[in-house]
Design a protein around this motif. Structure first.
Motif, PDB file in Angstrom:
ATOM      1  N   LYS A   1       0.843  -1.174   0.000  1.00 44.60           N
ATOM      2  CA  LYS A   1       0.000   0.000   0.000  1.00 44.60           C
ATOM      3  C   LYS A   1       0.888   1.237   0.000  1.00 44.60           C
ATOM      4  O   LYS A   1       1.864   1.307   0.704  1.00 44.60           O
ATOM      5  CB  LYS A   1      -0.912   0.033   1.238  1.00 44.60           C
ATOM      6  CG  LYS A   1      -1.897  -1.129   1.289  1.00 44.60           C
ATOM      7  CD  LYS A   1      -2.807  -1.009   2.487  1.00 44.60           C
ATOM      8  CE  LYS A   1      -3.793  -2.161   2.565  1.00 44.60           C
ATOM      9  NZ  LYS A   1      -4.683  -2.062   3.725  1.00 44.60           N
ATOM     10  N   SER A   2       0.517   2.210  -0.813  1.00 41.56           N
ATOM     11  CA  SER A   2       1.260   3.465  -0.832  1.00 41.56           C
ATOM     12  C   SER A   2       0.760   4.347   0.299  1.00 41.56           C
ATOM     13  O   SER A   2      -0.394   4.309   0.683  1.00 41.56           O
ATOM     14  CB  SER A   2       1.054   4.181  -2.166  1.00 41.56           C
ATOM     15  OG  SER A   2       1.514   3.373  -3.233  1.00 41.56           O
ATOM     16  N   PHE A   3       1.641   5.180   0.821  1.00 41.45           N
ATOM     17  CA  PHE A   3       1.235   6.115   1.839  1.00 41.45           C
ATOM     18  C   PHE A   3       2.183   7.300   1.818  1.00 41.45           C
ATOM     19  O   PHE A   3       3.272   7.228   1.297  1.00 41.45           O
ATOM     20  CB  PHE A   3       1.203   5.467   3.228  1.00 41.45           C
ATOM     21  CG  PHE A   3       2.515   4.925   3.678  1.00 41.45           C
ATOM     22  CD1 PHE A   3       2.983   3.732   3.181  1.00 41.45           C
ATOM     23  CD2 PHE A   3       3.290   5.623   4.603  1.00 41.45           C
ATOM     24  CE1 PHE A   3       4.189   3.230   3.597  1.00 41.45           C
ATOM     25  CE2 PHE A   3       4.486   5.121   5.016  1.00 41.45           C
ATOM     26  CZ  PHE A   3       4.940   3.921   4.513  1.00 41.45           C
TER      27      PHE A   3
ATOM     28  N   TYR B   1       3.143   9.120   4.680  1.00 46.91           N
ATOM     29  CA  TYR B   1       3.514   9.421   6.047  1.00 46.91           C
ATOM     30  C   TYR B   1       4.940   8.938   6.270  1.00 46.91           C
ATOM     31  O   TYR B   1       5.433   8.098   5.558  1.00 46.91           O
ATOM     32  CB  TYR B   1       2.607   8.690   7.055  1.00 46.91           C
ATOM     33  CG  TYR B   1       1.140   8.874   6.798  1.00 46.91           C
ATOM     34  CD1 TYR B   1       0.472   9.994   7.259  1.00 46.91           C
ATOM     35  CD2 TYR B   1       0.423   7.900   6.086  1.00 46.91           C
ATOM     36  CE1 TYR B   1      -0.879  10.161   7.016  1.00 46.91           C
ATOM     37  CE2 TYR B   1      -0.926   8.068   5.834  1.00 46.91           C
ATOM     38  CZ  TYR B   1      -1.570   9.198   6.307  1.00 46.91           C
ATOM     39  OH  TYR B   1      -2.894   9.340   6.068  1.00 46.91           O
TER      40      TYR B   1
ATOM     41  N   VAL C   1       6.809   6.427   8.084  1.00 45.91           N
ATOM     42  CA  VAL C   1       6.236   5.232   8.662  1.00 45.91           C
ATOM     43  C   VAL C   1       7.082   4.643   9.761  1.00 45.91           C
ATOM     44  O   VAL C   1       8.269   4.877   9.844  1.00 45.91           O
ATOM     45  CB  VAL C   1       6.009   4.138   7.601  1.00 45.91           C
ATOM     46  CG1 VAL C   1       5.031   4.601   6.562  1.00 45.91           C
ATOM     47  CG2 VAL C   1       7.319   3.715   6.993  1.00 45.91           C
TER      48      VAL C   1
ATOM     49  N   ASP D   1       1.534   3.130  10.062  1.00 47.80           N
ATOM     50  CA  ASP D   1       2.108   4.457   9.971  1.00 47.80           C
ATOM     51  C   ASP D   1       2.189   5.041  11.376  1.00 47.80           C
ATOM     52  O   ASP D   1       1.856   4.378  12.358  1.00 47.80           O
ATOM     53  CB  ASP D   1       1.295   5.352   9.024  1.00 47.80           C
ATOM     54  CG  ASP D   1      -0.121   5.617   9.510  1.00 47.80           C
ATOM     55  OD1 ASP D   1      -0.416   5.314  10.690  1.00 47.80           O
ATOM     56  OD2 ASP D   1      -0.942   6.125   8.723  1.00 47.80           O
TER      57      ASP D   1
ATOM     58  N   ARG E   1      -2.272   3.471  11.871  1.00 48.67           N
ATOM     59  CA  ARG E   1      -3.107   2.875  10.825  1.00 48.67           C
ATOM     60  C   ARG E   1      -2.362   1.746  10.129  1.00 48.67           C
ATOM     61  O   ARG E   1      -1.173   1.858   9.834  1.00 48.67           O
ATOM     62  CB  ARG E   1      -3.516   3.949   9.817  1.00 48.67           C
ATOM     63  CG  ARG E   1      -4.485   4.983  10.377  1.00 48.67           C
ATOM     64  CD  ARG E   1      -4.875   5.983   9.299  1.00 48.67           C
ATOM     65  NE  ARG E   1      -3.768   6.877   9.017  1.00 48.67           N
ATOM     66  CZ  ARG E   1      -3.681   8.124   9.470  1.00 48.67           C
ATOM     67  NH1 ARG E   1      -4.636   8.616  10.223  1.00 48.67           N
ATOM     68  NH2 ARG E   1      -2.656   8.891   9.156  1.00 48.67           N
ATOM     69  N   THR E   2      -3.068   0.669   9.836  1.00 44.32           N
ATOM     70  CA  THR E   2      -2.469  -0.483   9.173  1.00 44.32           C
ATOM     71  C   THR E   2      -2.263  -0.189   7.688  1.00 44.32           C
ATOM     72  O   THR E   2      -3.195   0.203   6.992  1.00 44.32           O
ATOM     73  CB  THR E   2      -3.369  -1.721   9.326  1.00 44.32           C
ATOM     74  OG1 THR E   2      -3.491  -2.035  10.722  1.00 44.32           O
ATOM     75  CG2 THR E   2      -2.761  -2.916   8.592  1.00 44.32           C
ATOM     76  N   LEU E   3      -1.039  -0.383   7.233  1.00 48.38           N
ATOM     77  CA  LEU E   3      -0.691  -0.152   5.833  1.00 48.38           C
ATOM     78  C   LEU E   3      -0.554  -1.456   5.063  1.00 48.38           C
ATOM     79  O   LEU E   3      -0.799  -1.502   3.866  1.00 48.38           O
ATOM     80  CB  LEU E   3       0.614   0.637   5.737  1.00 48.38           C
ATOM     81  CG  LEU E   3       0.598   1.995   6.447  1.00 48.38           C
ATOM     82  CD1 LEU E   3       1.996   2.593   6.474  1.00 48.38           C
ATOM     83  CD2 LEU E   3      -0.367   2.938   5.751  1.00 48.38           C
TER      84      LEU E   3
ATOM     85  N   TYR F   1      10.480  -1.084   3.614  1.00 43.54           N
ATOM     86  CA  TYR F   1      10.055   0.284   3.344  1.00 43.54           C
ATOM     87  C   TYR F   1      11.129   0.948   2.492  1.00 43.54           C
ATOM     88  O   TYR F   1      12.313   0.910   2.845  1.00 43.54           O
ATOM     89  CB  TYR F   1       9.867   1.076   4.634  1.00 43.54           C
ATOM     90  CG  TYR F   1       9.700   2.559   4.394  1.00 43.54           C
ATOM     91  CD1 TYR F   1       8.555   3.032   3.775  1.00 43.54           C
ATOM     92  CD2 TYR F   1      10.685   3.461   4.769  1.00 43.54           C
ATOM     93  CE1 TYR F   1       8.395   4.387   3.532  1.00 43.54           C
ATOM     94  CE2 TYR F   1      10.535   4.811   4.529  1.00 43.54           C
ATOM     95  CZ  TYR F   1       9.395   5.275   3.914  1.00 43.54           C
ATOM     96  OH  TYR F   1       9.245   6.605   3.675  1.00 43.54           O
TER      97      TYR F   1
ATOM     98  N   GLU G   1       6.746   3.353  -0.235  1.00 38.72           N
ATOM     99  CA  GLU G   1       5.975   2.134  -0.430  1.00 38.72           C
ATOM    100  C   GLU G   1       6.193   1.193   0.749  1.00 38.72           C
ATOM    101  O   GLU G   1       7.319   0.890   1.119  1.00 38.72           O
ATOM    102  CB  GLU G   1       6.390   1.431  -1.725  1.00 38.72           C
ATOM    103  CG  GLU G   1       6.073   2.217  -2.988  1.00 38.72           C
ATOM    104  CD  GLU G   1       4.584   2.313  -3.228  1.00 38.72           C
ATOM    105  OE1 GLU G   1       3.867   1.386  -2.864  1.00 38.72           O
ATOM    106  OE2 GLU G   1       4.146   3.339  -3.769  1.00 38.72           O
ATOM    107  N   SER G   2       5.104   0.728   1.333  1.00 43.66           N
ATOM    108  CA  SER G   2       5.172  -0.266   2.394  1.00 43.66           C
ATOM    109  C   SER G   2       4.831  -1.611   1.796  1.00 43.66           C
ATOM    110  O   SER G   2       3.837  -1.751   1.092  1.00 43.66           O
ATOM    111  CB  SER G   2       4.172   0.081   3.496  1.00 43.66           C
ATOM    112  OG  SER G   2       4.031  -1.000   4.386  1.00 43.66           O
TER     113      SER G   2
END
Length: 423
Positions: free
Chosen positions: A6-8, A10, A12, A172, A176-178, A193, A198-199
């Motif tokens: 999942k992209s994020f 933050y 992390v 993060d 929140r679950t990534l 990471y 990208e996680s």
């Protein structure tokens, strides 16, 4: 191979949460600290092991030494340390590893800063007790589980299981679950990471040859049926997969023919080769086409004193390879002609709370006469010696998966079984 990604956007924190079962322990005698039911103990050491308390003051390692909140333990090369809570709960530190202890009431954490840690937990956890094995950025939880973790760097942690199951989750900073994956006995999870935000969690199986020697020492004589069965199956599978005849590859100690001495590839520089075995030790090495090289070495130790909390052993070095030969399209062989320290040996100074000492690069494991192979980026992974891949650390993992090729220059010491990789 499964992958959750999942992209994020933050900064992390990887939390590889591993909850280990605990039982009641008796108080530690002769100490003023509160040794509650969740106190850890250093039960055995092998080689050179360093312990520091919450104030970074050295503590002499000894049998049944209580490990309290803020304590740190470090092993040097060819050294190990065993930590226990009771007879049913054991952790063993690999060589060249560092951990910290964090304690809050009946809740304990082993913070793995670098290196490897074996764990074997068999009894159920009481409801008000927890124990986590984690890195500074990741956490994974375990209950009645046996396996090991390897912390390659701050962006990568690997968990492998011999018994039980765990849920691997990436969070993060807001919790929140990534990404999340569950693995069971015989499986491994790589939590990664990268700088692009990208996680990812990559899961798969592992062969018998991937089990580290320090782990095999603990489980090779196990009488636990599930672990015994898995080990036997993995070993038989490895034996069955061996080819009837091994083709000539760069794992031989001599080139295919006694060709005249060659030069290294023209595009070998100027990016440095990185040596990063963990445990606070590292080096970079710049290699030239004529075989000459230079670099910087450092190794951090938990040694404190007047005006400093940490000690770093460091030096600049240079040397040259000789007998350079091209073995095949993707391999060169060569021998260390000499390596020398370019600084004043023993010089010491303190700067910003750190003591620096000029010393020999002992942990580098690179001596005159050592044999090396240089692998080019298009070297096929399936034809390389296993030690080349396992010494490559986390950064190479994605390269292997995407291309089947080494995908970068690799400098491998066949005498010491250590790798340097260019990025």
């Amino acid at each position: 191979m499964k992958q959750t990604q999942k992209s994020f956007y933050y900064i992390v924190t990887f939390l590889l949460a591993v909850s280990l079962p605990l039982q009641t322990l008796s108080a530690c005698q002769g100490r003023q600290k509160n040794a509650s039911a969740t106190t850890m103990y250093l039960t055995k050491t092998e080689g050179t092991v360093q312990v520091a308390d919450e104030n970074a003051v050295s503590v002499k390692p000894m049998e049944s030494l209580g490990l309290y909140d803020g304590y740190q333990v470090a092993t040097e090369i060819d050294s190990h340390a065993w930590i226990s809570l009771d007879q049913a709960k054991l952790a063993k530190m690999d060589a060249d590893s560092q951990i910290g202890i964090q304690k809050d009431g009946r809740h304990l954490e082993i913070l793995v800063r670098s290196g490897g840690l074996f764990f074997n937990v068999t009894d159920p956890l009481e409801e008000d007790e927890t124990m986590n094995i984690r890195t500074s950025n990741m956490m994974v939880g375990i209950r009645g589980t046996c396996g090991w973790i390897q912390v390659a760097d701050q962006n990568h942690m690997q968990v492998s299981l011999l018994e039980g199951s765990v849920v691997c989750t990436v969070f993060d900073l807001a919790g929140r679950t990534l990404a999340s994956e569950t693995i069971s006995a015989g499986e491994t999870a790589d939590m990664v990471y990268d700088k692009d935000g990208e996680s990812s969690i990559h899961t798969g199986t592992f062969p018998f040859s991937d089990i580290p020697p320090y782990v095999l020492e603990e489980v090779s004589q196990t009488d636990v049926p599930a672990i015994r069965s898995l080990l036997d199956t993995l070993e038989q599978t490895d034996e069955a997969s061996q080819p009837e005849s091994v083709p000539e590859t760069a794992s031989a100690t001599e080139p295919e023919s006694p060709a005249a001495e060659a030069s290294l590839p023209a595009d070998i520089g100027p990016d440095p080769f990185i040596f990063n075995p963990g445990g606070g030790t590292g080096a970079n090495l710049t290699l030239n086409q004529d075989g000459s090289f230079s670099g910087q070495y450092s190794s951090t130790a938990m040694e404190s004193g007047d005006g400093y909390q940490t000690t770093i052993y460091t030096c600049s070095f240079e040397g040259k390879f000789r007998d350079i030969h091209k073995v095949n399209d993707y391999t060169y062989s060569m021998t260390v002609n000499y390596i020398s320290v370019q600084d004043e040996m023993g010089r010491t100074w303190v700067e910003d709370g750190v003591r620096y000492v000029i010393s020999e690069p002992q942990a580098l494991g690179m001596d005159a006469g050592d044999s090396f192979f240089l692998y080019t980026p298009d070297a096929p992974v399936e034809e390389l010696p296993e030690d080349v891949l396992t010494s490559g650390r986390a950064e190479l993992w994605n390269f292997y998966q995407e291309t089947g090729l080494l995908s970068c220059y690799g400098l491998y010491n066949t005498s010491q079984e250590r790798g340097f990789y260019q990025f």
